[in-house]
Design an enzyme around this catalytic site. Structure first.
Site, PDB file in Angstrom:
ATOM      1  N   ASP A  61      47.925 157.490  -0.787  1.00  0.00           N
ATOM      2  CA  ASP A  61      46.680 156.858  -1.238  1.00  0.00           C
ATOM      3  C   ASP A  61      46.585 156.697  -2.757  1.00  0.00           C
ATOM      4  OD1 ASP A  61      46.483 159.557  -1.832  1.00  0.00           O
ATOM      5  OD2 ASP A  61      44.420 159.776  -1.109  1.00  0.00           O
ATOM      6  N   ARG A 117      42.835 160.835   4.420  1.00  0.00           N
ATOM      7  CA  ARG A 117      41.620 160.731   3.592  1.00  0.00           C
ATOM      8  C   ARG A 117      41.025 159.335   3.737  1.00  0.00           C
ATOM      9  NH1 ARG A 117      41.253 162.973  -2.273  1.00  0.00           N
ATOM     10  NH2 ARG A 117      42.664 161.265  -2.702  1.00  0.00           N
ATOM     11  N   THR A 171      51.665 163.605  -1.896  1.00  0.00           N
ATOM     12  CA  THR A 171      50.586 163.689  -0.920  1.00  0.00           C
ATOM     13  C   THR A 171      50.983 162.928   0.337  1.00  0.00           C
ATOM     14  OG1 THR A 171      48.329 162.946  -0.388  1.00  0.00           O
ATOM     15  CG2 THR A 171      49.458 161.784  -2.156  1.00  0.00           C
ATOM     16  N   ARG A 184      62.781 171.240  -7.553  1.00  0.00           N
ATOM     17  CA  ARG A 184      64.201 171.571  -7.753  1.00  0.00           C
ATOM     18  C   ARG A 184      64.856 170.620  -8.734  1.00  0.00           C
ATOM     19  NH1 ARG A 184      68.818 169.369  -5.554  1.00  0.00           N
ATOM     20  NH2 ARG A 184      70.643 170.759  -5.370  1.00  0.00           N
ATOM     21  N   ALA A 185      64.642 169.311  -8.540  1.00  0.00           N
ATOM     22  CA  ALA A 185      65.295 168.324  -9.403  1.00  0.00           C
ATOM     23  C   ALA A 185      64.797 168.444 -10.837  1.00  0.00           C
ATOM     24  CB  ALA A 185      65.037 166.916  -8.875  1.00  0.00           C
ATOM     25  N   GLY A 236      46.733 169.329  -1.750  1.00  0.00           N
ATOM     26  CA  GLY A 236      47.372 169.569  -0.460  1.00  0.00           C
ATOM     27  C   GLY A 236      48.876 169.554  -0.570  1.00  0.00           C
ATOM     28  N   ARG A 255      43.130 175.129  -4.484  1.00  0.00           N
ATOM     29  CA  ARG A 255      42.065 174.318  -5.064  1.00  0.00           C
ATOM     30  C   ARG A 255      41.482 175.061  -6.253  1.00  0.00           C
ATOM     31  NH1 ARG A 255      43.113 169.511  -2.499  1.00  0.00           N
ATOM     32  NH2 ARG A 255      43.324 169.852  -0.268  1.00  0.00           N
ATOM     33  N   ASP A 274      49.054 161.402   2.210  1.00  0.00           N
ATOM     34  CA  ASP A 274      48.099 160.328   2.475  1.00  0.00           C
ATOM     35  C   ASP A 274      48.556 158.954   1.992  1.00  0.00           C
ATOM     36  OD1 ASP A 274      46.332 162.251   3.521  1.00  0.00           O
ATOM     37  OD2 ASP A 274      45.553 162.699   1.528  1.00  0.00           O
ATOM     38  N   GLY A 278      51.892 151.522  19.136  1.00  0.00           N
ATOM     39  CA  GLY A 278      50.502 151.823  19.464  1.00  0.00           C
ATOM     40  C   GLY A 278      49.772 150.636  20.074  1.00  0.00           C
ATOM     41  N   GLY A 285      48.165 164.817  -5.945  1.00  0.00           N
ATOM     42  CA  GLY A 285      47.450 163.571  -5.725  1.00  0.00           C
ATOM     43  C   GLY A 285      46.617 163.163  -6.917  1.00  0.00           C
ATOM     44  N   ASP A 286      45.705 162.207  -6.701  1.00  0.00           N
ATOM     45  CA  ASP A 286      44.959 161.674  -7.839  1.00  0.00           C
ATOM     46  C   ASP A 286      44.025 162.703  -8.463  1.00  0.00           C
ATOM     47  OD1 ASP A 286      43.150 161.711  -5.746  1.00  0.00           O
ATOM     48  OD2 ASP A 286      42.329 159.727  -6.145  1.00  0.00           O
TER      49      ASP A 286
END
Length: 320
Positions: A130, A172, A126, A21-22, A11, A72, A128, A187, A102-103
């Site tokens: 996570d 996720r 990511t 860029r870096a 994602g 994907r 997330d 909240g 991600g992982d």
């Protein structure tokens, strides 16, 4: 180390372009030859590999998404497919690879390294948040601020109509977005996969607020808990309140990256090149205690993520 390649996978996340860029500029300024791979592992398989110049890296730091595109590639799980992809790197003399994702993306990088000897460095990108081994992933801060903007707008309607509004956010199997959006956005309740979330407790909290005269609620629901629609149906059985659902969806992924994500992506991108110049590989980069750190790449899925119990308890107290 003479030639390296950069790809983004999984994602998209705001700040990925800052890392690209870096890494690209740092590598070019140390006389490395730099290649970009379009569409992640799918592009590696299809030989969508091109030589990067300084001009390719201009004007992308403030853009969301990824200029290298992403896709994907479930077929990458096949060792024969990975061998074809690896050969597309080797025929160009590319012996270092930076993977931003991600992982799942890190798993692919790990296999490429072990099976084909390509030195890989993983950069956690990511929304997330996570991945073990880093306090923050690239894109999390921008996404969090997108959710906070939505909370502010939704609260106006919740207040005007005296409603309970459930806001379903991404993440996720991690509840970080819901947790910190609730904390920063004031909240009135959170449901996250890391904690038991009895509907009875949420209903009781709403009833207590009604007794104190508060006539609206903003509840953050992490997608790892399940659908906000299901939560709403269960909630309606236990408390008499007008319930509405807002599913933010993919709007959370986009937008101009925050300053934090641009700085984080920049530091991690430069660090990745430094590690490759030192002939190091099979590592992931993280940030812990505001310091850039490294771990073996498998730590991303084998390590222990930071415990947020204190923050969860604080948020629960403040939401009463």
């Amino acid at each position: 180390m003479k030639k390296i390649a950069i790809l983004t996978s999984g994602g998209d996340a705001p700040g990925m372009n800052a890392a690209v860029r870096a890494a690209g500029k740092f590598a070019l300024n140390t006389d490395l030859e730099v290649y970009g791979i379009k569409r992640g592992y799918l592009g590696m398989l299809n030989d969508e590999i091109f030589k990067i110049s300084s001009q390719d890296l201009g004007g992308i730091i403030d853009r969301g998404g990824t200029s290298l595109l992403t896709a994907r590639c479930p077929e990458f799980k096949d060792p024969k497919i990975r061998a074809i992809a690896a050969e597309n790197l080797k025929k160009r003399g590319i012996d270092g690879l930076i993977v931003i994702g991600g992982d799942g993306s890190f798993h692919g990088a790990d296999l490429l390294s072990k099976e084909h000897g390509i030195k890989v460095i993983g950069i956690p990108g990511t929304i997330d948040n996570d991945i073990a081994g880093t306090d923050y992933t690239i894109g999390f801060d921008t996404c969090l601020n997108t959710i906070l903007d939505a909370i502010q707008k939704v609260r106006d309607t919740a207040t005007s109509h005296e409603r309970t509004i459930l806001i379903e956010v991404m993440g996720r199997n991690a509840g970080d977005l819901a947790l910190y959006a609730s904390m920063a956005g004031g909240g009135d309740g959170i449901l996250i996969p890391e904690q038991d979330n009895p509907i009875e407790v949420l209903a009781y909290q709403i009833q207590q607020r009604r007794r104190r005269g508060k006539l609206h609620d903003i509840i953050l629901v992490a997608e790892g808990v399940g659908s906000a629609h299901t939560v709403a149906e269960e909630l309606k059985k236990k408390v008499h309140t007008d319930v509405r659902i807002v599913v933010l969806g993919h709007v959370q992924r986009g937008g101009t990256p925050s300053g934090f994500d641009r700085v984080l992506g920049t530091k991690m991108g430069a660090k990745a090149v430094q590690l490759l110049l030192e002939e190091k590989g099979c590592l992931m980069i993280g940030i812990e205690g505001n310091q850039i750190v490294t771990h073996p790449i498998e730590y991303a899925w084998e390590g222990q993520r930071r415990n947020h119990m204190e923050d969860y308890e604080l948020t629960q107290v403040l939401s009463k």
